[in-house]
Write an enzyme that holds these catalytic residues in place. Structure first.
Site, PDB file in Angstrom:
ATOM      1  CG  HIS A  67     -55.465 -45.834  35.125  1.00 40.01           C
ATOM      2  ND1 HIS A  67     -55.721 -45.100  33.988  1.00 40.01           N
ATOM      3  CD2 HIS A  67     -54.292 -45.371  35.613  1.00 40.01           C
ATOM      4  CE1 HIS A  67     -54.748 -44.211  33.810  1.00 40.01           C
ATOM      5  NE2 HIS A  67     -53.873 -44.351  34.773  1.00 40.01           N
ATOM      6  CG  ASP A  91     -52.815 -40.487  34.384  1.00 43.72           C
ATOM      7  OD1 ASP A  91     -53.802 -41.074  34.863  1.00 43.72           O
ATOM      8  OD2 ASP A  91     -51.697 -41.029  34.290  1.00 43.72           O
ATOM      9  CG  ASP A 148     -38.697 -37.151  45.796  1.00 49.53           C
ATOM     10  OD1 ASP A 148     -39.200 -38.267  45.538  1.00 49.53           O
ATOM     11  OD2 ASP A 148     -37.476 -36.967  45.930  1.00 49.53           O
ATOM     12  N   GLY A 149     -42.102 -38.461  45.782  1.00 43.90           N
ATOM     13  CA  GLY A 149     -42.699 -39.603  46.464  1.00 43.90           C
ATOM     14  C   GLY A 149     -41.721 -40.341  47.364  1.00 43.90           C
ATOM     15  CG  ASP A 166     -49.789 -44.637  37.815  1.00 51.57           C
ATOM     16  OD1 ASP A 166     -49.111 -45.051  36.861  1.00 51.57           O
ATOM     17  OD2 ASP A 166     -50.839 -43.988  37.678  1.00 51.57           O
ATOM     18  CB  SER A 167     -43.410 -44.645  38.703  1.00 49.90           C
ATOM     19  OG  SER A 167     -42.937 -45.938  38.370  1.00 49.90           O
ATOM     20  CG  ASP A 169     -41.354 -47.855  31.639  1.00 43.14           C
ATOM     21  OD1 ASP A 169     -42.347 -48.263  32.264  1.00 43.14           O
ATOM     22  OD2 ASP A 169     -41.349 -47.668  30.418  1.00 43.14           O
TER      23      ASP A 169
END
Lengths: 288, 288
Positions: A67, A91, A148-149, A166-167, A169
């Protein structure tokens, strides 16, 4: 893949049969969310472990190695990051690091899977209080959107100084977040000076995915940088890609602002070391 | 620790229950040498795997990520390395990289365990031809001595420009190679300008061992540097320590000589990135 009874361990197997494992005491929680299978384990030496569809997302002890490194280099390279978008990061660890910057007036986090936010709030010591405030809409500088980004970025009228992806893979559900089309939407929604950052997979084991993402970003952004860091829990080193819009120099960061952060993993005073990359990977990237 | 039937994998467990694993097709060889238990596996994706006393020594596909990084930074920082001593390194990979430097007139390799040399010669594609020539005493620029490196260094009348310690970890039999007394012997046997380099364990998982070795080296050498690199097969990042005698600047290397080497992992043109270190580890080191 997954929990191994004989070893009492969770082991994630990467391509070419390379494994990263954590000895675990027990599985604390498992569920099938709307989007993915979610598991939480208690490890022997790294706190709790969050797993999505069989792949390690984070361990509590060491999550800052991801992070901090995802967030602070771009935040400190941007001269004045006030509006920030986080895509994914359910998270809460990424948003937590973003909000440590006083310059931030508003941060929006768009997470597709409410189940990740809930499980992280209930089980993980990563950003419990922040997630609580987000869920209750009591966080003055940040907003959580479950959605949905890709769609959000295409449709929003907001503009951002920094966009952080920050996804999971670039295989499976997050694939669209590594497409040229998505990068174009991101570029458009950045302010005149803007930075885009994404994790981009294991340097050694997802080299082709890294090359593909770099190639696509080069078509869209004014400049693209790659860097790597040993993230605890992943098959290190892990790669990151930065897309620049306008006049921002990612090789220089604001050391004055950095001092206040007192970081644990990312070392702003040694920013140049962030660009470590095995020579053959650098050659492949530069050959693009 | 070791071979796991359920996973068909060799998994090395580090402190705090962190594991690094390789899927294997079969075990090719195992023996108890005079000093240690030696195993060789055929992995699915990384060629053959050499294991000593349950710890991974190398995988064929990726071994250069260790041998290049151990050898070339010091060889390229030294203005004219002619005499080189390798302690350990029975697989031959380190000496192979040393001999790529035209400046080298004589290299001596002192390996305590003949069994490692023999098994490496018979089973590994690391330095087969070189080991063959060494065993037959047909290598004009290098000599293999089967013996105790600690004793050799104390007693030898030779002097070296570069001393490279390619040992197992600073726990167990190799412990003496990380002692202040040994560093003093090494310092004495270096020429007026000399460099000493050693692997120093996993940055995250053997941090105390790294700190202890750094502290002891600081008492002996004129200057000490630390660096790290993602070594394939180990719990990365892996740390390395460099001790300097006399007027040599380890932050600068000879790019002209570097070009001829055409390296795969270590990137001489980005030498400054070698010094990547999580900030808290740098702080611990500098606090010494």
């Amino acid at each position: 893949m997954g929990y191994n009874e004989q070893e009492r361990a969770f082991i994630e197997w990467y391509p070419r049969g390379y494994g990263v494992g954590f000895k675990v005491k027990r599985r604390l929680f498992e569920t099938q969310t709307e989007y993915q299978r979610l598991e939480i384990y208690e490890t022997e030496g790294f706190g709790k472990l969050l797993v999505l569809d069989g792949t390690v997302q984070l361990v509590e002890v060491g999550e800052e190695s991801y992070h901090e490194v995802l967030v602070h280099p771009v935040m400190l390279a941007h001269p004045n990051p006030r509006k920030v978008l986080v895509i994914g990061g359910g998270d809460g660890g990424t948003l937590r690091e973003v909000l440590r910057h006083d310059t931030v007036e508003k941060a929006i986090m768009v997470e597709i899977d409410e189940g990740v936010v809930e499980a992280s709030y209930l089980y993980l010591d990563v950003a419990k209080d922040l997630l609580d405030r987000l869920i209750k809409k009591e966080e003055p500088r940040a907003e959580l959107i479950i959605g949905d980004g890709v769609k959000y970025l295409r449709e929003t009228d907001e503009r951002f100084d920094v966009i952080i992806v920050d996804s999971t893979d670039p295989v499976g559900p997050a694939k669209l977040l590594f497409s040229e089309e998505f990068y174009r939407d991101a570029y458009e929604k950045l302010n005149e000076k803007g930075l885009y950052v994404t994790q981009a997979g294991s340097v050694y084991l997802f080299t082709n995915e890294l090359l593909d993402a770099y190639k696509a970003m080069k078509k869209v952004f004014d400049r693209v940088y790659y860097f790597s860091f040993p993230v605890i829990g992943y098959a290190s080193p892990w790669s990151f890609l930065v897309g620049v819009k306008g006049d921002v120099d990612f090789t220089r960061i604001d050391l004055e602002r950095a001092k206040k952060l007192d970081l644990y993993y990312y070392d702003p005073e040694r920013h140049e070391t962030l660009f470590q990359m095995p020579r053959y990977v650098r050659k492949l990237l530069e050959g693009q």
